[in-house]
Design a protein around this motif. Structure first.
Motif, short mmCIF file in Angstrom:
data_model
loop_
_atom_site.label_atom_id
_atom_site.label_comp_id
_atom_site.label_asym_id
_atom_site.label_seq_id
_atom_site.Cartn_x
_atom_site.Cartn_y
_atom_site.Cartn_z
N MET A 91 -6.31 10.55 5.83
CA MET A 91 -7.31 10.40 4.81
C MET A 91 -8.47 9.80 5.35
N HIS A 132 0.33 10.90 -9.55
CA HIS A 132 -0.61 12.00 -9.10
C HIS A 132 -1.15 12.74 -10.41
N ARG A 137 -4.38 7.24 -6.64
CA ARG A 137 -4.94 7.52 -5.43
C ARG A 137 -3.96 6.72 -4.41
N LEU A 181 -0.86 12.00 0.87
CA LEU A 181 -1.53 12.13 2.08
C LEU A 181 -1.12 11.26 3.25
N SER A 201 -3.00 12.53 -2.71
CA SER A 201 -4.09 13.54 -2.80
C SER A 201 -4.84 13.43 -4.24
N ARG A 202 -6.00 14.08 -4.18
CA ARG A 202 -6.58 14.32 -5.32
C ARG A 202 -6.37 15.17 -6.13
#
Length: 204
Positions: A91, A132, A137, A181, A201-202
């Motif tokens: 990250m 998610h 995040r 991540l 993760s996004r």
């Protein structure tokens, strides 16, 4: 009615042959000499050079109590903290530093402390997938520290805190591994070694 045959007796010639064989035989449990054998030359490699001799073992006698330095421990693999610290940062480095210092506030939290493994695993999976999907995040996963004292670890090392050791493995496995991540131990303000920061993760 059957009659049993009398046992066959060896003749004098058979006994003489047996005595000769017994004299030439080597006993299976011969008394070993106490003196160490003379040192031999180190073995050579196929290229002609000498190979490194194996490490010599300390002398011991049968029945002797083994010496053990408890201060050295007997872990056969790196500790959980060492493995997590060795993971590459996937990250943003600045965000990672702030997270480690407890400067980021987790969006959500789940407390697995006290759960059995068969309850904790699906609960963690549902929590991470839902977080998610909602665009979170940073989430906090509380596992507890496990037992703080053991009378004797025994010959095989036992990790402290089953959930504490299992959660990072679950987070690397499918389907959670594709959503995570970074996993790192939480700052003391958020539970310290009894909790994990999980950076997701996004959402795509």
């Amino acid at each position: 009615m059957s009659s049993r045959r009398p046992p066959r007796r060896l003749s004098e010639d058979d006994l003489a042959i047996w005595r000769q064989v017994a004299k030439s035989a080597t006993p299976m449990h011969a008394v070993r000499p106490t003196a160490s054998p003379a040192p031999t030359a180190p073995p050579t490699s196929p290229q002609g050079g000498r190979t490194q001799p194996p490490e010599s073992l300390p002398a011991f006698t049968i029945g002797q109590a083994a010496s053990y330095d408890r201060s050295k421990g007997h872990n056969l693999s790196p500790t959980l903290e060492t493995r997590l610290a060795a993971q590459p940062v996937r990250m943003d480095q600045k965000t990672f530093t702030r997270m480690k210092r407890g400067k980021l506030r987790p969006n959500r939290k789940i407390d697995l402390h006290g759960m059995t493994l068969d309850r904790a695993h699906p609960a963690l999976s549902r929590f991470i997938i839902a977080a998610h999907a909602d665009g979170c995040r940073l989430v906090l996963v509380v596992t507890g520290k496990g037992r703080t004292h053991r009378d004797d670890d025994g010959p095989i090392p036992t990790p402290r805190g089953v959930l504490r050791n299992q959660v990072p493995q679950w987070l690397r496995m499918a389907p959670l591994g594709a959503l995570v991540l970074q996993v790192t131990e939480a700052h003391k303000s958020h539970g310290g070694s009894g909790a994990y920061y999980v950076y997701l993760s996004r959402r795509r």
